[in-house]
Design a protein around this motif. Structure first.
Motif, PDB file in Angstrom:
ATOM      1  N   ASN A 161       5.365 -11.350  -1.382  1.00  0.00           N
ATOM      2  CA  ASN A 161       3.956 -11.095  -1.080  1.00  0.00           C
ATOM      3  C   ASN A 161       3.565  -9.765  -1.720  1.00  0.00           C
ATOM      4  O   ASN A 161       3.625  -8.715  -1.094  1.00  0.00           O
ATOM      5  N   SER A 162       3.167  -9.825  -2.970  1.00  0.00           N
ATOM      6  CA  SER A 162       2.973  -8.604  -3.764  1.00  0.00           C
ATOM      7  C   SER A 162       1.913  -7.679  -3.177  1.00  0.00           C
ATOM      8  O   SER A 162       2.062  -6.449  -3.218  1.00  0.00           O
ATOM      9  N   GLU A 163       0.848  -8.243  -2.616  1.00  0.00           N
ATOM     10  CA  GLU A 163      -0.236  -7.413  -2.087  1.00  0.00           C
ATOM     11  C   GLU A 163       0.216  -6.621  -0.865  1.00  0.00           C
ATOM     12  O   GLU A 163      -0.002  -5.409  -0.771  1.00  0.00           O
ATOM     13  N   ARG A 164       0.861  -7.300   0.069  1.00  0.00           N
ATOM     14  CA  ARG A 164       1.309  -6.626   1.280  1.00  0.00           C
ATOM     15  C   ARG A 164       2.507  -5.713   0.989  1.00  0.00           C
ATOM     16  O   ARG A 164       2.664  -4.662   1.608  1.00  0.00           O
TER      17      ARG A 164
ATOM     18  N   LYS B 261       2.909  -4.026  -1.728  1.00  0.00           N
ATOM     19  CA  LYS B 261       2.346  -2.793  -2.300  1.00  0.00           C
ATOM     20  C   LYS B 261       1.859  -1.868  -1.185  1.00  0.00           C
ATOM     21  O   LYS B 261       2.056  -0.651  -1.244  1.00  0.00           O
ATOM     22  N   ARG B 262       1.218  -2.439  -0.174  1.00  0.00           N
ATOM     23  CA  ARG B 262       0.752  -1.616   0.950  1.00  0.00           C
ATOM     24  C   ARG B 262       1.944  -0.968   1.670  1.00  0.00           C
ATOM     25  O   ARG B 262       1.864   0.180   2.111  1.00  0.00           O
TER      26      ARG B 262
END
Length: 406
Positions: free
Chosen positions: A313-316, A318-319
Motif C-alpha cells: 500500500n504505497s500511499e499509506r 509513505k505516510r
C-alpha cells in the motif's frame, strides 16, 4: 588416523616451535600440546614474560580475521570498574596473573602474533606495570591454528567467569554467521560506516544485534498479513531472543534475496531517518530518555511490523515513513506517548514505549497503523483510540476463541 587431523597436528607443531623461538616462557624445555576433546582445538599451558606479552600481544582481536577483520568479538574495556582498578594495583605489586586465554596467530598482524581472547583487563594491567619495569611471568592457555568456530568457542568459554552481556553474545554469534546483518544496517544508515553493533544496550549506544533482528523479523512477519484484515486478526509483533540461537531469525536470515530486497532496504532507511530525527530533536533537550524512544524494542518492533503490513500500500506506507518529519520535530510525540494509559494499567505505568510486553507492542502497532491511515502525525486522540482499539480487538478475539471451544 584421519589425514586431515595428521596434517593439522603437523601444522600446530610447526606453529608451537615458531612460538618457542619467539617468546620467553618458563616451560620451554617441558612443553605439552593438549587437545580440547570437544572442539579438537590444540593448545599449550605456559607462563610468558610480561615484556613479550606487551610487545608481541594485542587485545584488538577480530573473531573472523579473514573476512571481517574490522570487527571485534571482545567487550569494551571498563576502565572505571573497581575490580579493574584493583587489578592495576596488584600488577604494580608484582602479582602473577593466570588463566589468560590467547591464540598464537602470526598470519594476521604478524608483529603482534599473541592475540588476547580472554583477559584483556589483565593484559592492560600487565602493560601498565611493565612501564614501571615490573617484568613477571604470567600464566596462559595458548591456542594454535583455530578455525572461526573454535575461536568463537574459546571466546565464549573464556568469558564464563565475567558478566558478559547478552548483546555481546548476540554480536559474536552473528559475526560467525557472516557480515550480512551488519552490512545491511550500514547500507541503510542504521549503523554508521564501519560501525559494529552495540556490545551492551545502554543509553547513547547504537542499535544492538537483537534490535536489528527484531526490526527485520517483524517486517517479514508483517508482510504476511493483508492490510484489509488488520482490524480483525491478532497483530502483535515479536521481540527476537537474545544470548543464544533464535530459531525464527535463523530461518529468516537464510531467505533467498533477503539482503537485496529493495523494499526492505527502503524500510531500513526510513527507520534510520526516524531514529536520527528523534535523536536530533532531543539533542538540545534535557529529556534524554525521549531521544532513545525509536530504539525501544517495543517501538521498533511495532513500527517495522506495520511497515510490513503496508508494504503493498504505497500511499499509506509513505505516510508511515514520513512520520520522521511529523509532530513539530518530535516524530513520536514522546510526551503524548508518556501520558497514554488504559484503566487497567498499574500506577507505575509510564506510557507507551516504556515496556516490552505484549500489551505495549500491541498498542503501538495499532497506533502506527492509525497514523499511516491519517498521516497527520501522532497526537493524544490517536494514542487514546489506539489503546482502546487494541483492548477491544483482544476482547473480541478472546470471545471468538471461547466460542470455538464450545
Amino acid at each position: 588416523m584421519d589425514q586431515l587431523v595428521v596434517y593439522k597436528q603437523s601444522q600446530v607443531k610447526e606453529l608451537v616451535n615458531n612460538f618457542l623461538q619467539e617468546f620467553e616462557i618458563q616451560e620451554k624445555e617441558h612443553i605439552t600440546i593438549h587437545t580440547d576433546n570437544k572442539t579438537l582445538a590444540f593448545y599449550i599451558e605456559c607462563h610468558i614474560k610480561a615484556k613479550d606479552i606487551c610487545n608481541k600481544g594485542t587485545i584488538d582481536v577480530p573473531l573472523d580475521p579473514e573476512n571481517q577483520s574490522d570487527y571485534r568479538a571482545n567487550r569494551e574495556v571498563v576502565e572505571n570498574n573497581p575490580a579493574y582498578l584493583k587489578m592495576l594495583q596488584d600488577a604494580e605489586e608484582k602479582r602473577i596473573f593466570s588463566n589468560i586465554v590467547a591464540e598464537y596467530n602470526p598470519d594476521f598482524e604478524p608483529d603482534k602474533p599473541l592475540k588476547i581472547i580472554g583477559g584483556q583487563h589483565r593484559f592492560l594491567a600487565i602493560e601498565r606495570a611493565l612501564k614501571k619495569e615490573i617484568n613477571e611471568f604470567h600464566g596462559f592457555k595458548l591456542y594454535f591454528d583455530l578455525s572461526m568456530e573454535q575461536r568463537l568457542d574459546v571466546q565464549l568459554i573464556s568469558n564464563t567467569n565475567i558478566a558478559v552481556s547478552s548483546d555481546l553474545l548476540d554480536r559474536m554469534f552473528e559475526t560467525v554467521k557472516g557480515p550480512e546483518l551488519r552490512d545491511w544496517c550500514q547500507k541503510c544508515g542504521i549503523l554508521e560506516a564501519s560501525q559494529d553493533f552495540a556490545d551492551k544496550k545502554q543509553r547513547g549506544s547504537q542499535i544492538s544485534v537483537r534490535g536489528a533482528r527484531t526490526l527485520i523479523v517483524n517486517y517479514v512477519n508483517g508482510k504476511r498479513i493483508k492490510d484489509i484484515e488488520f482490524n480483525i486478526i491478532r497483530t502483535t509483533p515479536a521481540i527476537s531472543g537474545t544470548g543464544g540461537v533464535d530459531e525464527e531469525w535463523e530461518i529468516i536470515r537464510q531467505t533467498p534475496k533477503l539482503w537485496t530486497d529493495k523494499k526492505m532496504i527502503e524500510m531500513g532507511k526510513a527507520y534510520a531517518e526516524l531514529v536520527a530525527s528523534q535523536k536530533k530533536y532531543f539533542s538540545v533537550k534535557e529529556n534524554f530518555e525521549f531521544s532513545e524512544k525509536a530504539l525501544s524494542y517495543s517501538v521498533l518492533a511495532s513500527w517495522a511490523f506495520v511497515a510490513g503490513v503496508l508494504h503493498k500500500n504505497s500511499e499509506r506506507l509513505k505516510r508511515h515513513y514520513d512520520l520522521s518529519n511529523r509532530t513539530s520535530g518530535d516524530p513520536l510525540n514522546s510526551s503524548v506517548l508518556a501520558k497514554g494509559r488504559h484503566k487497567t494499567d498499574p500506577e507505575n505505568y509510564r506510557g507507551l514505549g516504556t515496556r516490552t510486553d505484549v500489551k505495549d507492542r500491541g498498542r503501538l502497532t495499532e497506533l502506527f497503523f492509525l497514523q499511516a491511515e491519517k498521516g497527520t502525525g501522532i497526537n493524544k486522540k490517536m494514542v487514546d483510540l489506539a489503546i482502546e482499539k487494541y483492548h477491544a480487538k483482544e476482547a473480541n478475539l478472546r470471545v471468538q476463541e471461547m466460542e470455538k471451544k464450545l
